[in-house]
Design a protein around this motif. Sequence first.
Motif: not given
Length: 289
Positions: A20, A98, A100-103
Amino acid sequence: MKKLVQAVASLIIVASSVAGVTTISAKENTQAYKVEYQDADSMKSVFTKELHKKYANVKFKEKKKNVSVYESKNYQVKVKDLDVDTIGKQTVSIEGKNKKTNEKANVKVDVKVQDTIAPVITCEDSITVDQNDSFDINNYVSLNEEGTVELNKTVDTSNVGSITTTIQAKDKAGNVSKKNITINVEKDFYQRIADAALAQVGVNQDCTMLVTNSLAAVGINFHGTPTAYLSLGELTNNPVPGDICVYQGHVALYIGNGKAVHGGWLGCQTVVSTVECTNAFIGYVHVSR
């Protein structure tokens, strides 16, 4: 087609994605991004180009040691080794996330911190000074950054009148800003008091009203018994026009050359006479400004 080839050639990146995290390495010798001096948020254009346009809304939040943190509702950016207080070229590491997604995405780029904004001049549009006073514009101007201030013409305070001139401020980077001002040269503070006293010659009034009206010409609002005027300044042995002559039971206004304007004279008249009178003299008061 030629333009497309040139555009591709000007930015060659190598990207890899592991767990990720996307790592982007910029080609060496690419042109440095321009960042505004002392403006951390000017980095946002770098984020949109190197990470994604979704990072356009992040705002500078804080700096911890050598890491500058930016955040929006959904995204966070950390910039390592950025110093917007130092002009020059810098290599910085950027990590976008990000929330929310931790990307995450990482990139290293060159930035050039430069000062292109002229200093902001804070100064009144109109300045009033006394005749013959020394004048230094630096006493009336402040800048939002370090710089120098000068006027486009010399201010001569020897003559009463108005002077229109221009302030020019220059910062360390050479950026220049200007502001037009008017400098009003008025008669000396104490001379205005003396002139106000002379303007009352012939008026029917007592001695205290003469002095009170004279002081009002320079914005001093005071009325009291003759000896009460001793509180308005310091006693002096070297009187100048505008000083107050205080006596036992009487008060007058000194106008120079041993003369004074007296109220309550010959009944209630205001006249010019010598400082000496039948009342015991206490002293000359040099009014505090």
